[in-house]
Design a protein around this motif. Structure first.
Motif, short mmCIF file in Angstrom:
data_model
loop_
_atom_site.label_atom_id
_atom_site.label_comp_id
_atom_site.label_asym_id
_atom_site.label_seq_id
_atom_site.Cartn_x
_atom_site.Cartn_y
_atom_site.Cartn_z
N ALA A 177 0.88 -1.25 0.02
CA ALA A 177 -0.02 -0.11 0.16
C ALA A 177 0.96 1.37 0.02
N ALA A 178 2.00 1.05 0.42
CA ALA A 178 3.16 2.46 0.59
C ALA A 178 3.89 2.43 -0.93
N SER A 179 3.69 1.57 -1.52
CA SER A 179 4.67 1.18 -2.82
C SER A 179 4.26 2.18 -3.99
N ASP A 180 4.94 3.18 -4.36
CA ASP A 180 4.34 4.05 -5.25
C ASP A 180 5.44 4.37 -6.36
N PRO A 181 5.58 3.55 -7.54
CA PRO A 181 4.90 2.34 -7.69
C PRO A 181 5.39 0.72 -7.08
N VAL A 182 4.75 -0.19 -7.16
CA VAL A 182 5.32 -1.54 -7.00
C VAL A 182 6.01 -2.12 -8.50
N VAL A 183 7.05 -2.33 -8.79
CA VAL A 183 7.57 -2.45 -9.94
C VAL A 183 7.86 -3.91 -9.93
N VAL A 184 7.43 -4.84 -11.00
CA VAL A 184 7.49 -6.39 -11.05
C VAL A 184 7.24 -6.53 -12.55
N ASN A 185 7.97 -8.16 -12.90
CA ASN A 185 7.50 -8.75 -14.18
C ASN A 185 6.29 -9.04 -13.97
N ASP A 221 -3.08 -6.49 -17.63
CA ASP A 221 -4.17 -6.89 -17.01
C ASP A 221 -3.54 -7.01 -15.43
N VAL A 222 -2.24 -7.52 -15.32
CA VAL A 222 -1.76 -7.52 -14.13
C VAL A 222 -1.31 -6.34 -13.38
N ALA A 223 -0.98 -5.34 -14.29
CA ALA A 223 -0.79 -3.86 -13.89
C ALA A 223 -2.12 -3.31 -13.37
N ARG A 224 -3.18 -3.53 -14.15
CA ARG A 224 -4.51 -2.91 -13.92
C ARG A 224 -4.88 -3.52 -12.32
N ARG A 225 -4.75 -4.74 -12.06
CA ARG A 225 -5.21 -5.64 -10.85
C ARG A 225 -4.26 -5.15 -9.70
N LEU A 226 -2.96 -4.88 -10.00
CA LEU A 226 -2.08 -4.57 -9.18
C LEU A 226 -2.40 -3.07 -8.24
N LEU A 227 -3.45 -2.27 -8.94
CA LEU A 227 -3.84 -1.24 -8.39
C LEU A 227 -4.75 -1.51 -7.23
N GLU A 228 -5.11 -2.87 -7.01
CA GLU A 228 -6.06 -3.18 -5.85
C GLU A 228 -5.08 -3.08 -4.57
N LEU A 229 -3.74 -3.30 -4.74
CA LEU A 229 -2.93 -3.45 -3.79
C LEU A 229 -1.90 -2.05 -3.49
N SER A 230 -1.44 -1.34 -4.86
CA SER A 230 -0.88 -0.36 -4.51
C SER A 230 -1.19 0.83 -5.38
N PRO A 231 -0.95 2.17 -4.86
CA PRO A 231 -1.22 3.30 -5.58
C PRO A 231 -0.99 3.30 -7.02
N SER A 232 0.32 2.82 -7.51
CA SER A 232 0.43 2.66 -8.83
C SER A 232 1.34 1.46 -9.02
N ALA A 233 1.58 0.99 -10.31
CA ALA A 233 2.46 -0.26 -10.48
C ALA A 233 2.91 -0.11 -12.09
N VAL A 234 4.19 -0.58 -12.19
CA VAL A 234 4.67 -0.72 -13.34
C VAL A 234 5.19 -2.28 -13.63
N VAL A 235 4.67 -2.99 -14.62
CA VAL A 235 4.84 -4.17 -14.89
C VAL A 235 5.86 -4.37 -16.12
N THR A 236 7.02 -4.74 -15.88
CA THR A 236 7.70 -4.91 -17.09
C THR A 236 7.53 -6.33 -17.83
N ALA A 237 7.80 -6.32 -19.07
CA ALA A 237 7.50 -7.33 -20.05
C ALA A 237 8.49 -7.68 -21.20
N GLY A 238 9.86 -7.37 -20.57
CA GLY A 238 11.16 -7.88 -21.59
C GLY A 238 10.91 -6.89 -22.96
N GLY A 239 11.01 -7.65 -24.05
CA GLY A 239 11.21 -6.85 -25.45
C GLY A 239 9.71 -6.16 -25.65
#
Length: 307
Positions: A177-185, A221-239
């Motif tokens: 909840a404090a992560s702005d953003p959470v960064v994940v693949n 869709d993962v990025a969108r759903r992560l907004l349920e957990l964090s104020p913002s999210a960045v989902v990396t997708a390689g190439g």
């Protein structure tokens, strides 16, 4: 917080990377011969600090051993312009990462934390008090207590907290909840969503439907759903770039140039380090992710020994 040049503090791990190149990854019970071998300073914390310091003042808050490797990696970090005054020296061995790299640049990594486990909440808080960063970046190669100390300092000081939730393990809801953003693949983001769903009490409202395409979750869709957990999210997708989600929606960030990967080791760390440096400099999350994506794309095209 700083009143002049924007600053970043990276609270994280430092390792010595032991890297072997192979023609193909071994299967269970199989031994393969490596074609090349090298040792280099690494760890998610150090790698991210290197990415950040190219664009602004960066301090590293971490723990290394009192062995010669500890001396080597601290000197290497200082030589790259990183503030290493916050690197704690603990009895024992500096962390190690065992890395195998295939011809297409993909890698498999096993990390032995060792001295990284000696990073204490008290040391984290003291070093953040000393450096007063605008943005704090942390990852999951340190203890939950050290991670929580970084979160609590940011809450008390008004600094921005960015969390690279890698490697994947259980994350307290208040940290996310404090992560702005959470960064994940995408795989890491999906693991966070599944863990949160499993922890949700039966009958509690919440989205539990999986949006799938070809049997796999789409990164958007993962990025969108992560907004349920964090104020913002960045989902990396390689190439395929990255997907940025915040209150304005989900945006796809790509690079305009073709990327031919030689070694993907450290790409995610380069992305995270550049992202927080850009945020500290006042960039929007979308623009920061664009710069980070370009930097990671450039990194993977350079052989590790030339970085």
């Amino acid at each position: 917080m700083s009143t002049t040049e924007p600053t970043v503090a990276v609270v994280g791990s430092v390792n010595l990377d032991l890297v072997a190149r192979v023609r193909e990854f071994p299967r269970a019970g199989e031994t393969v011969l490596g074609s090349e071998y090298e040792e280099a300073p690494g760890g998610k914390g150090l790698n991210q600090a290197v990415g950040a310091v190219r664009r602004g003042t960066t301090a590293l808050v971490s723990s290394v051993g009192d062995d010669p490797v500890g001396d080597r990696v601290v000197a290497w970090a200082a030589g790259h312009g990183i503030d290493v005054a916050g690197v704690h020296r603990a009895p024992g061995l500096t962390g190690r990462a065992l890395i195998t790299v295939a011809p297409d640049g993909e890698n498999i990594i096993v990390v032995a934390p060792l001295a990284n486990g000696a990073l204490t909440p008290e040391h984290v808080a003291a070093e953040l008090d000393r450096t007063r960063p605008d943005v704090v970046l942390a990852q999951h190669e340190i203890s939950e207590a050290a991670l929580r100390a970084a979160v609590e300092w940011c809450r008390a000081s008004g600094a921005r907290f960015v969390f690279n939730a890698s490697p994947v393990r259980s994350v307290p809801a208040d940290v996310l909840a404090a992560s702005d953003p959470v960064v994940v693949n995408a795989a890491e983001g999906l693991a966070l969503l599944r863990a949160a769903e499993a922890a949700r009490p039966v009958g509690e409202p919440g989205s539990r439907s999986a949006v799938r395409e070809g049997g796999a979750w789409r990164p958007a869709d993962v990025a969108r759903r992560l907004l349920e957990l964090s104020p913002s999210a960045v989902v990396t997708a390689g190439g395929a770039g990255a997907f940025v989600a915040d209150a304005a929606g989900v945006e796809h960030v790509t690079t305009s140039t073709r990327v031919v990967a030689l070694d993907t080791t450290g790409a995610g760390d380069e992305f995270a380090g550049v992202l927080v440096a850009e945020l500290a400099g006042g960039a929007s999350l979308h623009d920061a992710a664009g710069a980070a994506n370009d930097a990671a794309g450039a990194l993977v095209q350079v052989p590790r020994e030339r970085r």
